[in-house]
Motif scaffolding. Structure first.
Motif, short mmCIF file in Angstrom:
data_model
loop_
_atom_site.label_atom_id
_atom_site.label_comp_id
_atom_site.label_asym_id
_atom_site.label_seq_id
_atom_site.Cartn_x
_atom_site.Cartn_y
_atom_site.Cartn_z
N SER A 162 0.83 -1.21 0.00
CA SER A 162 0.00 0.00 0.00
C SER A 162 0.87 1.26 0.00
O SER A 162 0.54 2.26 -0.66
CB SER A 162 -0.92 0.01 1.23
OG SER A 162 -1.86 -1.03 1.16
N ALA A 176 0.83 4.13 -2.79
CA ALA A 176 0.62 5.54 -2.41
C ALA A 176 1.70 6.42 -3.00
O ALA A 176 1.42 7.50 -3.56
CB ALA A 176 0.62 5.66 -0.88
N GLU A 211 0.00 8.43 2.44
CA GLU A 211 -0.25 7.18 3.16
C GLU A 211 -1.55 7.27 3.97
O GLU A 211 -2.28 6.28 4.12
CB GLU A 211 0.93 6.85 4.06
CG GLU A 211 2.19 6.49 3.28
CD GLU A 211 3.45 6.58 4.10
OE1 GLU A 211 3.36 6.89 5.30
OE2 GLU A 211 4.55 6.35 3.54
N ILE A 252 -4.44 6.45 1.68
CA ILE A 252 -4.49 5.01 1.43
C ILE A 252 -5.14 4.30 2.62
O ILE A 252 -5.97 3.39 2.46
CB ILE A 252 -3.07 4.45 1.18
CG1 ILE A 252 -2.56 4.90 -0.19
CG2 ILE A 252 -3.07 2.93 1.27
CD1 ILE A 252 -3.28 4.28 -1.37
#
Length: 312
Positions: free
Chosen positions: A192, A196, A203, A206
């Motif tokens: 992730s 991002a 972040e 996300i």
């Protein structure tokens, strides 16, 4: 590849979390621990295990914004999406639900959490406060459940209980859960962060979107099933309980892994969206209003609008 690995991590997390709950429930019951205590502790913590592992992995990997975004985003998704979609599909007859006390607890936890965020970064001392409140709520719920059990003839077995499950299967479920949860969390968080950065998305966003929706899928499946079975109390209680645990248990325990900084955007926008989404439940909790399709349309539309604002 990062997108596929993120999806794989989410699938592993969901399967491992379910396995851990089944194994822990049956292990505890075999040891003679009452079903009441199992329901209030092992099941509650077990279903929150994926969020906890994501939060601790994110903090350990230097991406604490994902941890905070996951909790805030999950709570918003739980109300607007997890209740909105079942209401849209089948309607939820919430007029007869008795969730006032737990809803008040959830709102108190929400206000406390927002207050803690304004004194951020969130440290182990803040975490200790959140956990102390959780323990007090659990004790109150335990004694209330005990009173109800004493007044009733029989207490329903917690979900996942199987008196005929062999020991080798119980141990297998426990091992799958204990191995799969950290593996799935690492895959999900690491990839992730890559996504991002490649798309120039923060972040925190996300955590608020991709991970929050992913970790809300078990609650969504539960509430959709409850809606079709006409069990509105299960759907509403599931969301209220999950939100309370996210704020008090997940952030409380994660703060012992490392400090959790609070992005200014959370203080300006996302925390207030979470609070507003919780307040939307007041008519359905206190004024015997049913959560039917028109309300489902409103809730789902509000969530889509929130996602649009975050991503665009």
């Amino acid at each position: 590849m990062p997108l596929l690995l993120t999806g794989l991590g989410l699938v592993i997390l969901l399967l491992a979390g379910d396995a851990l709950v089944k194994g822990a429930v049956n292990f505890a019951l075999r040891l003679g621990i009452p079903a009441l205590i199992v329901s209030l502790t092992i099941v509650a913590f077990g279903t929150s295990a994926p969020e906890l592992l994501i939060a601790t992995a994110a903090i350990s990997d230097g991406a604490p914004a994902i941890a905070l975004g996951n909790v805030v985003g999950s709570n918003t998704a739980n109300v607007l999406l997890v209740l909105g979609v079942p209401a849209l599909l089948a309607g939820l007859h919430t007029a007869d639900c008795n969730t006032r006390k737990t809803f008040v607890y959830m709102m108190a936890a929400t206000v406390l959490f927002i207050g803690v965020c304004f004194f951020g970064p969130i440290t182990w001392m803040h975490g200790l406060l959140l956990l102390a409140v959780l323990v007090a709520i659990l004790l109150d719920q335990f004694f209330e459940a005990k009173r109800h059990r004493d007044a009733a003839a029989e207490l329903e077995e917690p979900e996942g209980a199987d008196p005929d499950m062999p020991w080798w299967q119980i141990i297998g479920y426990l091992l799958l859960g204990l191995i799969g949860l950290p593996l799935g969390a690492d895959l999900l968080v690491d990839n992730s962060v890559i996504i991002a950065r490649s798309f120039g998305v923060s972040e925190a966003v996300i955590g608020l979107t991709l991970i929050a929706i992913g970790t809300s899928l078990p609650e969504l499946a539960t509430t959709v099933a409850a809606a079709y079975r006409k069990q509105a109390d299960v759907a509403l209680g599931n969301v209220i309980g999950s939100n309370m645990f996210n704020l008090l248990a997940i952030i409380g325990l994660s703060s012992f892994v490392g400090n959790i900084p609070v992005d200014p955007e959370f203080l300006r926008f996302d925390l207030w969206v979470m609070l507003a989404s919780s307040l939307i439940l007041i008519p359905f909790v206190f004024f015997k209003v049913n959560l039917l399709r028109p309300a489902g349309i409103v809730l789902t539309t509000l969530y889509l609008a929130y996602m649009f604002i975050l991503l665009v």
